[in-house]
Design an enzyme around this catalytic site. Sequence first.
Site: not given
Lengths: 560, 334
Positions: A231, A235, A382-384, A445-446
């Site tokens: 995680h 950042y 989300h992470f795209h 996912r995946r």
Amino acid sequence: MAVGSIGTTVRAAVAWRPEKRVTGAFLITGLIALLVGALLGPFQAMNYGDVNLYRYLPFLKSYYQGLTLHGVLNALVFTTFFNCGVLIYFPARELETRPSIAWLWASYGVMVFGLVLSGIAIWSNSSTVMYTFYPPLQGSWGFYTGLALVVVGSLMVAFEVVRLRARWRRDNPGKVTPIVTFMSTATMLMWVLASLGIVVEVVVFLIPWSAGWISGVDPQLARTLFWFTGHPIVYFWLLPAYVSWYAFIPKQVGGELSSDTLARMAFVMFMVFSTPVGFHHQFTDPGIPGGWKLVQNILTFFVVIPSLLTAFTVTSSMELGARRKGGRGVLRWIGKLPWGDASFTAQALAMLSFIFGGAGGIVLASFNLNVLVHNTAFIPGHFHITVGTAVTLTFFGMTFWLIPHLTGKRLFSPRLALWSAWTWFVGMMLFAVGMHWQGLLGVPRRAWISNMLPSLQGTYASAAVPQAITMVSGMILFLAVIFYFTVLFGTLFSSRRIEEDSVAIPFPEYGGVHQDRATRALDRLGLWFAVAAAVVCVAYLPTLLHMLTNQVGLPGLRLW
Amino acid sequence: MDESQHEVIARWERRWVVFGAVMLLCFLALIVFVLATEGAHIVHGGGRLTPAEISQVPLFSNPGATRLSTGEFQVGIVAQAFSFNPSAIDLPVGAHARFYLTSKDVLHGFMIEKTNVNVEVIPGELAYADYVFTRPGSYHVVCNEYCGINHQDMIGVINVLPVAQYRQKAAAGTAAGQAAPLQAVPGGAEAAAPPAGARPAAPAADGSKVYAASCASCHGPDGQGHPGAFPPLAGHAPALYRAGRGYPIDVVLYGLHGKISVQGKSYDNVMPGWAQLSDADLAAVANSIMHAWGNDSSLPSDYRPYTAQDFASARGRGLSAADVHAERARLGLP
């Protein structure tokens, strides 16, 4: 504050060429990794539109191999190289003090060697284990060693950033660290602490295991060590973008940073609260007590605060600039922002995407909402829009001035640069809509869903509409990739030189630095690092100690 | 920036931070409230359980649904590449189900669509989660953690039936995914459903159905396997029969782990044992494989189809997948 009057002052622009060269090497290597990874992206998007194009890629054995390459190159390699390039260069220029060029080239060499090792391992299909590489799926030793070397190289750069700031403080007693250096150092210190998990996982367990020196690895322990770093690494990707938003964007829009102190406070909060939050990726893991999951849930919410601060401070800084140019009204001032400037536009769109990305992040960090979407297509959705847009599009925006600054070449087609920013933004937002929606409908996912057994086809029939959206987004993003890299390579291979340093780094005006008590307290980064380490110990040690003393070592398997 | 602007910004900034903090506190309060009142569906740890111990735990050596004396359902499920065992489960509407999960090999996911059940299934760990099915229907069970080349095919189903229909099927012994009552887990044995008691003689097994449910995800619907990962059975199974009639039985019952070579290609992988399937199902699928895809043309003249008795008498020898690999070498198979 007069920064120019320092011991090792380097004044002439031409004298910065060694720094520019090594920074350029970091950036270009990262961007080439991104190019390879991003070209595979549309194939992934097509898969989530139920169209299997992988059969036309004879050099890849499966969707899963392609996805491993895509994730490792984009999320791990591109970001780390880019960060190392900018987080040493900006402080060096701000402090006007020279880093050890030989040390930086050595770091770069270690990272490139690691990249090659991992790349060969993935390319040969020996390590189709995704960028999360959970054991007992077992990749080759080269894969793990390569990734470890990339991290080692980045820590070498971190060491140099910390050293640079320490030297400046020694030469400038009593002065508060200039803001870009402060932010860069805080980011690197955060990464030093956060990378501990993955370093232990890979060096103590996975490399010996894949080389056959130890017979087993505990999957729950390995997963926990992975997310210790997994995680905060987001950042580490995000904070260099924040450096640009806080320090450079105000100047680029003709405004000024509305609060220097709050900007510093945000970075200190990131340092303290970024790491003790990994359990929110493991809410559905059986081996972690529910109470500790809740503790880390709360700590994750603490780390929302600095992003909320950022949203306010950056937006108000931009509003100041727009109003100076005659902007009026509650929202009409937005029209006065420099929307014709690709560097600004890319970063403004990146910020916009992060509003949605951040909101989705709060959903994911909530213990009992997470269970609805854990490991579904919601996650890549989300992470795209976080790392894939907020970070990547900001990096694109930075390169629009930084590459000309470093190379002395004129930006190739500012208009196409603008197009690349908009198409990337629109493509990613559509991709996010499609994937979040599919995730809510239970699509995992995946998963190579375009290649399911005939008897299983129609399993995700209810997701036909979001699948179509995802497919369209893949095509738009393909265009965005072409546009952006045309601009990049067009610039690099251009023969149109500009005058050395005519594109200056948009450093903030230093008039705003308050030498007040709060700023001084925030400047004690060593102290904050100790606080961060203490919080991490409280949040992690009980669980980790229990896992370390109760290991179930399992042999590796290759199931692809 | 002049002083008045600075003050305005500072004032709104304070409001914004207070707003953000209050929002997050509200979210946290809601999370804690929901966990306290309806948090049963979250994942719980049941302690450590190594893959080697799975066969010693009745919950998993005899997986499936068991009705406990309390009226609740206890459902033991073993995840393995690339299927859930059992992969189809019938439950009645209103069933309070507690799902117990573990993995035989790598990480898997266990997500029941349209519900809150979402479990990370980790080898070495026992997990459980509760759910009450209030609506009849068919629910996909999806593996949502990457587990290998056929991850996408790891799909099961839970059929939530009207109570009367479930009772009828349970009584007839045709309800899917029920644990065998005679070996029911401690505590639930005496009152375990189905009410009819011992399981009646199973209907004639359909080998191709068993193949599609349990074998096709690795060996392919057409028996071609997956190059580099899983060997083909088409054009290969008869060679195994010729090497030793008992060898295919051992592979199917106990699995196979180690480097092998099939039709000139080498494979280094693991096949799980399928002892949890009934003898009739195992015999049916073995015969189906021997006859499918043109395999029958290369069977020896003295070929004898497998019987349930063949599998019954091969059980209980406690072989490991590596032992079967050694047996393969003794038979001279590459």
